[in-house]
Design a protein around this motif. Structure first.
Motif, PDB file in Angstrom:
ATOM      1  N   MET A  98      22.187  -5.068 -24.679  1.00 26.56           N
ATOM      2  CA  MET A  98      22.741  -5.463 -25.966  1.00 26.56           C
ATOM      3  C   MET A  98      23.469  -6.786 -25.838  1.00 26.56           C
ATOM      4  SD  MET A  98      25.180  -3.062 -28.279  1.00 26.56           S
ATOM      5  CE  MET A  98      26.778  -3.520 -27.694  1.00 26.56           C
ATOM      6  N   ASN A  99      23.302  -7.640 -26.833  1.00 28.47           N
ATOM      7  CA  ASN A  99      24.148  -8.829 -26.924  1.00 28.47           C
ATOM      8  C   ASN A  99      24.304  -9.227 -28.386  1.00 28.47           C
ATOM      9  OD1 ASN A  99      21.974 -10.509 -27.725  1.00 28.47           O
ATOM     10  ND2 ASN A  99      21.448 -10.901 -25.577  1.00 28.47           N
ATOM     11  N   ARG A 100      25.101 -10.260 -28.614  1.00 27.43           N
ATOM     12  CA  ARG A 100      25.423 -10.665 -29.991  1.00 27.43           C
ATOM     13  C   ARG A 100      24.206 -11.163 -30.767  1.00 27.43           C
ATOM     14  NH1 ARG A 100      30.399 -12.650 -31.756  1.00 27.43           N
ATOM     15  NH2 ARG A 100      32.158 -12.154 -30.405  1.00 27.43           N
ATOM     16  N   GLY A 103      20.912  -8.324 -30.601  1.00 24.75           N
ATOM     17  CA  GLY A 103      21.183  -6.928 -30.926  1.00 24.75           C
ATOM     18  C   GLY A 103      20.787  -6.049 -29.763  1.00 24.75           C
ATOM     19  N   LEU A 104      20.112  -4.951 -30.054  1.00 27.80           N
ATOM     20  CA  LEU A 104      19.674  -4.054 -28.981  1.00 27.80           C
ATOM     21  C   LEU A 104      18.300  -4.482 -28.488  1.00 27.80           C
ATOM     22  CD1 LEU A 104      20.698  -0.477 -30.141  1.00 27.80           C
ATOM     23  CD2 LEU A 104      21.592  -1.738 -28.208  1.00 27.80           C
TER      24      LEU A 104
ATOM     25  N   ASN B 377      28.465   3.970 -30.853  1.00 21.99           N
ATOM     26  CA  ASN B 377      27.696   4.908 -30.025  1.00 21.99           C
ATOM     27  C   ASN B 377      27.175   6.089 -30.842  1.00 21.99           C
ATOM     28  OD1 ASN B 377      27.910   3.675 -27.404  1.00 21.99           O
ATOM     29  ND2 ASN B 377      30.089   4.178 -27.517  1.00 21.99           N
ATOM     30  N   LYS B 381      19.733   3.799 -32.781  1.00 20.90           N
ATOM     31  CA  LYS B 381      19.464   2.456 -32.259  1.00 20.90           C
ATOM     32  C   LYS B 381      19.213   1.437 -33.363  1.00 20.90           C
ATOM     33  CE  LYS B 381      17.983   3.102 -27.530  1.00 20.90           C
ATOM     34  NZ  LYS B 381      16.915   3.178 -26.550  1.00 20.90           N
ATOM     35  N   ARG B 384      22.349   0.584 -35.209  1.00 20.61           N
ATOM     36  CA  ARG B 384      23.235  -0.199 -34.366  1.00 20.61           C
ATOM     37  C   ARG B 384      22.767  -1.654 -34.309  1.00 20.61           C
ATOM     38  NH1 ARG B 384      26.018   1.722 -28.748  1.00 20.61           N
ATOM     39  NH2 ARG B 384      27.479   0.005 -28.712  1.00 20.61           N
ATOM     40  N   ASP B 385      21.459  -1.813 -34.173  1.00 16.49           N
ATOM     41  CA  ASP B 385      20.869  -3.134 -34.155  1.00 16.49           C
ATOM     42  C   ASP B 385      21.183  -3.871 -35.459  1.00 16.49           C
ATOM     43  OD1 ASP B 385      19.204  -4.846 -32.556  1.00 16.49           O
ATOM     44  OD2 ASP B 385      17.694  -4.642 -34.142  1.00 16.49           O
ATOM     45  N   ILE B 388      24.791  -5.083 -35.576  1.00 22.27           N
ATOM     46  CA  ILE B 388      25.023  -6.295 -34.781  1.00 22.27           C
ATOM     47  C   ILE B 388      24.524  -7.531 -35.539  1.00 22.27           C
ATOM     48  CG2 ILE B 388      24.482  -7.475 -32.612  1.00 22.27           C
ATOM     49  CD1 ILE B 388      24.159  -4.622 -31.373  1.00 22.27           C
ATOM     50  N   ARG B 389      23.438  -7.357 -36.260  1.00 21.88           N
ATOM     51  CA  ARG B 389      22.936  -8.503 -37.024  1.00 21.88           C
ATOM     52  C   ARG B 389      23.894  -8.886 -38.151  1.00 21.88           C
ATOM     53  NH1 ARG B 389      18.504  -9.568 -34.498  1.00 21.88           N
ATOM     54  NH2 ARG B 389      17.672  -7.776 -33.389  1.00 21.88           N
ATOM     55  N   SER B 392      28.169  -9.776 -35.492  1.00 21.40           N
ATOM     56  CA  SER B 392      27.712  -9.934 -34.106  1.00 21.40           C
ATOM     57  C   SER B 392      28.738  -9.430 -33.084  1.00 21.40           C
ATOM     58  CB  SER B 392      27.365 -11.392 -33.832  1.00 21.40           C
ATOM     59  OG  SER B 392      28.535 -12.178 -33.845  1.00 21.40           O
ATOM     60  N   TYR B 394      29.888  -6.662 -32.811  1.00 26.31           N
ATOM     61  CA  TYR B 394      29.490  -5.332 -32.355  1.00 26.31           C
ATOM     62  C   TYR B 394      28.430  -5.393 -31.254  1.00 26.31           C
ATOM     63  CZ  TYR B 394      32.225  -3.019 -35.949  1.00 26.31           C
ATOM     64  OH  TYR B 394      33.268  -2.550 -36.711  1.00 26.31           O
ATOM     65  N   GLY B 395      27.964  -6.606 -30.949  1.00 26.45           N
ATOM     66  CA  GLY B 395      27.009  -6.759 -29.856  1.00 26.45           C
ATOM     67  C   GLY B 395      27.684  -7.204 -28.578  1.00 26.45           C
ATOM     68  N   ASN B 396      29.003  -7.375 -28.637  1.00 27.98           N
ATOM     69  CA  ASN B 396      29.739  -7.889 -27.481  1.00 27.98           C
ATOM     70  C   ASN B 396      30.594  -6.782 -26.871  1.00 27.98           C
ATOM     71  OD1 ASN B 396      31.008  -9.556 -25.655  1.00 27.98           O
ATOM     72  ND2 ASN B 396      32.437 -10.405 -27.154  1.00 27.98           N
ATOM     73  N   MET B 403      32.334   1.388 -23.022  1.00 30.32           N
ATOM     74  CA  MET B 403      31.367   0.687 -23.876  1.00 30.32           C
ATOM     75  C   MET B 403      31.957   0.393 -25.261  1.00 30.32           C
ATOM     76  SD  MET B 403      28.516  -0.042 -22.364  1.00 30.32           S
ATOM     77  CE  MET B 403      27.531   0.381 -20.926  1.00 30.32           C
ATOM     78  N   THR B 405      33.101  -2.299 -28.090  1.00 27.74           N
ATOM     79  CA  THR B 405      32.716  -3.657 -28.473  1.00 27.74           C
ATOM     80  C   THR B 405      33.880  -4.435 -29.075  1.00 27.74           C
ATOM     81  OG1 THR B 405      32.111  -3.009 -30.709  1.00 27.74           O
ATOM     82  CG2 THR B 405      30.384  -2.839 -29.031  1.00 27.74           C
TER      83      THR B 405
END
Lengths: 421, 478
Positions: A98-100, A103-104, B377, B381, B384-385, B388-389, B392, B394-396, B403, B405
């Protein structure tokens, strides 16, 4: 889902050297996943010198040493993702990260090289009693604060544990103007390299108290003092030996633990002594195509040997991906640590797969003077090397050759032990 | 002039504030620390007791059972972690059976549902790691585990959403009776109020005794604990108590809502109301006693130890209600175990008293629910993806052990009554609560705090006051 031949978990010294080696052995599809904002791992905060004496015959700082490998990674065009945390690796080698920006991510790998490094043992793991104020840091955290963030954890320092990071930080804090009052070590010997005792403590007149530990931490908001006491042979504090040291900071350098949560999550079998994976001669874990190297495998003292080990892992992973590895199924010889030897890496050797020579690394459980390292091939002593001094703080090794092993067609086990002169 | 001032932002104070916020009233909570949940509420077993311990007819018994019944709905309304896992009281031998039977009978009298005495075989089928030296056990399916921080913070946030003021770093120094109510002197000025709720934990005697001639005495009763890594969290799946017996009072072994294993507490009366230090003797006692009820405890997996102070009142009973000789001074004192379980019911009881006293009217716009910090968590998936979009951060990942963010940490700081310190973030998000005990994440969390609060890194504290994390910058001393 992306696909790579080799995915390397961690872009520190182990991951970098493994990547370079895999590439040089013919693999183009390699991805390094690094959780921090730059490659180099813990070396980035190790701004002291002393790195590379074995590898480059030069004395480099940590960042300089890392840069040599980063340059090779870049020159070879090896792909990497920064700020990327691996969340999970499946038994089938699907890596979820995962990263900014992405995403996943899901990445399918033909081979995985585990190179996540280690973490520091915390106060809690030692169960040191007392208050829980601000000012208690593991030595590595303090090192990051000082060397990377430009922050001073405190002004009057007591250090518990004589691991290498603690010794290095004793010198660093002194150079930054802090007063390091004492380094206490539970064991009757230091946990760090001899050269660090000399260069980081002796040169600055910092006392090292062996067989001492912290028995109380005082101060409700910020740490105000710690109480040290002498310990007996079993490690229990001796009543009446307590001494209070006023300080605003306690640094802990009390051991490193390989970070194998991802490994155990995917079903990699771990060793009780090292807390790292059990590996064979190829540095391959119990899961085929999953290799390990560096501090995630077992804690090293010198990065030079991490690089060397990682090179082997990278080469073996490349051979595995290319299908060039011998089918194996030769005899599996077990390595058994005994009498003063705490563990060995690897734990088994398949003679059909081993290269011409093989380094067996291990640590001893106590200080030994004028002793021999012996390897018994079943009942017969085949290696017998004298060492002037061996200590738990310094990793040892012996080298075995394929030629030597082939002379014993029925060999089942090699016992590595320490013997008196 | 406030209608009600509540002293203390622990679970009792926060639960009282939340219940009172249903009514049209001007309410303020005064807290000496920099955050909610800084005293007894943050250092306890996190158990929701079934209710068989206290004597029938006692406040403890009544509020325990009531609190237990309320817990599930409250945890849904306010979005904090609660699991009804059940508990076992282990009886080691036949001589202990009358004691076990007594607990069973008390439970029945107190209205505890589902109690059952289990045989050795039934127990080991349920919990394979229970000691072999077990004769029988009392099983209470209604017992459970809760996140004490999560509950305390949720209650306070919900009270705040409904108009309750919170003043931190505000220590009460004196309380004076006035014609219309009380004058409360603090380090941050004087507050006037018609009524006082004394929810000051181990200090409740001090404040009670300022206004009443009928003195009470709260003794801090220290309890030490060890917390084990999540790797050990599945060692048992229910809270295991020991019947007081030949080894004295035992300690409990319990899973936590976050999947760790917790063992403790000891029980030692001390004088110092700030004496939250652990001791060698205490930790040794915890470790040896825990092993009496549960076998093969993986003690190498201890990641931290801590101590909490129970507010033990000499009568060993909750003191809730108007002080006899101090009108409109409502005590909420002696809240020791089962205080955490009881607190929803304590809040109700306090609010009921004040509603009568002040003739309070219900608000029409009371907000009964609150959303906690999103735990990514728990998302699929794909969700969650998507998160993050959109955001962001939440992707760090900041805390790699748990775990956690950056998104969750930002939420913890930015939400009402947000975190102001490393411990504040830890209690809200668990960042720093894992196996490395904040070794890796503390520099990063400090940086986020400094950025968000627009202060220097050297001003960031562990838990407010003088608990600064760094002493300054490099080269300062050269």
């Amino acid at each position: 889902m992306k696909n790579y031949d080799i995915v390397i978990i961690g872009g520190g010294p182990a991951g970098l050297a493994a990547a370079v080696s895999a590439k040089r052995n013919g693999i183009d599809s390699i991805l390094i996943l690094e959780r921090d904002k730059e490659l180099g791992g813990i070396l980035n905060q190790c701004i002291h010198n002393g790195f590379g004496l074995h590898m480059f015959r030069e004395e480099l700082t940590g960042p300089e040493y890392a840069q040599r490998f980063i340059d090779q990674v870049n020159a070879l065009g090896i792909a990497y993702c920064l700020n990327t945390m691996v969340m999970d690796i499946s038994h089938e080698k699907v890596v979820t990260a995962m990263n900014r920006t992405d995403g996943l991510l899901e990445i399918r790998a033909k081979a995985v090289i585990l190179a996540m490094g280690c973490r520091e043992r915390s106060r809690g793991a030692l169960n040191i009693p007392g208050y829980r104020p601000a000012g208690i840091y593991s030595a590595g955290t303090a090192q990051r604060l000082v060397n990377m963030e430009g922050l001073m954890p405190g002004r009057e320092i007591v250090i518990l544990g004589s691991g290498d990071i603690g010794l290095i930080m004793a010198r660093r804090m002194t150079l930054e103007g802090a007063k390091v009052k004492v380094v206490a070590e539970l064991m009757p010997y230091s946990g760090g390299l001899k050269r660090n005792i000399v260069q980081c403590l002796d040169d600055y007149g910092i006392p090292l108290k062996l067989s001492h530990t912290v028995v109380d931490i005082n101060g409700k908001e910020r740490i105000e003092s710690v109480t040290l006491a002498e310990v007996d042979a079993t490690g229990k504090p001796v009543p009446g030996t307590e001494e209070e040291y006023s300080c605003d900071t306690l640094l802990l350098s009390v051991g490193l633990i390989p970070e194998n949560e991802l490994s155990s999550g995917m079903g990699v079998q771990l060793n009780n002594v090292t807390s790292g994976p059990d590996v064979n001669e190829s540095l391959e874990t119990n899961i085929e195509g999953v290799f390990a190297c560096g501090n995630v495998l077992h804690v090293h003292d010198l990065v030079d040997f991490v690089s060397e080990e990682a090179k082997t892992a990278g080469k073996n992973a490349a051979a595995y991906v290319k299908g060039e590895r011998s089918a194996g199924g030769g005899r599996e010889i077990r390595l058994k640590p005994m009498d003063g030897v705490r563990y060995t890496v690897p734990i088994s050797i398949d003679t059909a797969r081993m290269s011409e020579d093989l380094t067996v690394r291990f640590r001893v459980g106590a200080v030994f003077r004028d002793c021999y390292v012996s390897a018994y091939f079943d009942g017969e002593r085949a290696v017998h090397t004298k060492r002037r001094i061996m200590a738990p703080g310094e990793m040892e090794e012996i080298r075995l050759t394929k030629e030597q092993l082939l002379k014993y067609p029925d060999l089942k086990a090699i016992t590595v032990k320490i013997e008196e002169a | 002039m406030y209608d009600v001032i509540i002293i203390g932002a622990g679970v009792s104070g926060a639960a009282s504030a939340r219940e009172l916020s249903r009514y049209k009233a001007k309410i303020c909570v005064l807290e000496k620390e920099e955050d909610v949940c800084c005293g007894t509420s943050k250092a306890n077993s996190g158990i929701v007791h079934a209710g068989y311990d206290a004597a029938p007819g006692s406040l403890k018994a009544m509020l325990n059972v009531r609190g237990n019944e309320m817990m599930e709905q409250l945890s849904k309304d306010l979005d904090f972690l609660f699991q009804r896992t059940g508990s076992l009281v282990i009886c080691p031998d036949e001589e202990g059976m009358p004691g076990l039977q007594k607990l069973y009978d008390r439970g029945l009298a107190n209205g505890v549902k589902g109690l059952k005495i289990l045989t050795r075989e039934e127990i080991s089928a349920m919990e394979p790691n229970i000691t072999d030296d077990v004769y029988a056990a009392l099983y209470a399916p209604s017992a459970g585990i809760v996140c004490p921080f999560g509950m305390n913070i949720a209650l306070a946030e919900n009270a705040y959403m409904n108009g309750v003021e919170f003043r931190f770093n505000t220590e009460v120094q004196d309380i004076r009776k006035t014609e219309k109510g009380y004058e409360i002197h603090t380090g941050q000025g004087v507050f006037h109020t018609k009524c006082v709720v004394n929810a000051a934990g181990v200090y409740a005697d001090k404040f009670h005794n300022m206004v009443s001639k009928k003195k009470i005495r709260i003794t801090p009763r220290r309890g030490e604990y060890c917390l084990l890594d999540k790797n050990a969290g599945k060692h048992i799946s229910r809270t295991v108590f020991s019947l007081p017996g030949k080894y004295g009072k035992g300690v409990l072994v319990t899973p936590t809502v976050h999947g760790n294993l917790l063992i403790g507490p000891t029980a030692v009366d001390i004088r110092d109301k700030e004496g939250t230090n652990t001791t060698r003797e205490g930790l040794d006692e915890v470790i040896s006693k825990a092993g009496q009820s549960v076998k093969n405890l993986p003690m190498r997996q201890v990641i931290t130890s801590f101590a909490g102070l129970r507010a033990h009142e000499s009568g060993a009973e909750f003191i809730i209600g108007e002080a006899e000789d101090a009108e409109r001074f409502i005590d909420c004192a002696g809240i020791e175990s089962p205080g955490l379980t009881s607190c929803p019911a304590i809040g109700e009881m306090v609010a009921e008293v004040l509603k009568e006293k002040l003739r309070l009217e219900k608000k029409e716009d009371f907000i009964a629910t609150r959303k906690g910090i999103l735990d990514p968590n728990t998302l699929a998936k794909k969700e969650r993806d998507e998160l993050i979009r959109q955001e962001s951060a939440y992707g760090n990942i900041i805390c790699r052990c748990e775990m956690i963010t950056e998104g969750e940490i930002l939420d913890a700081i930015r939400r009402p009554l947000g975190a102001r310190s490393l411990d504040g973030i830890k209690r809200r998000t668990r960042a720093g609560m894992g196996r490395c005990q904040s070794g890796f994440c503390s520099p990063k969390t400090m940086e986020i705090l400094a950025r968000e609060l627009n202060v220097s890194m050297s001003d960031i504290t562990k838990s407010g006051g003088n608990s600064r994390l760094v002493a300054g910058f490099t080269k300062d001393l050269l």
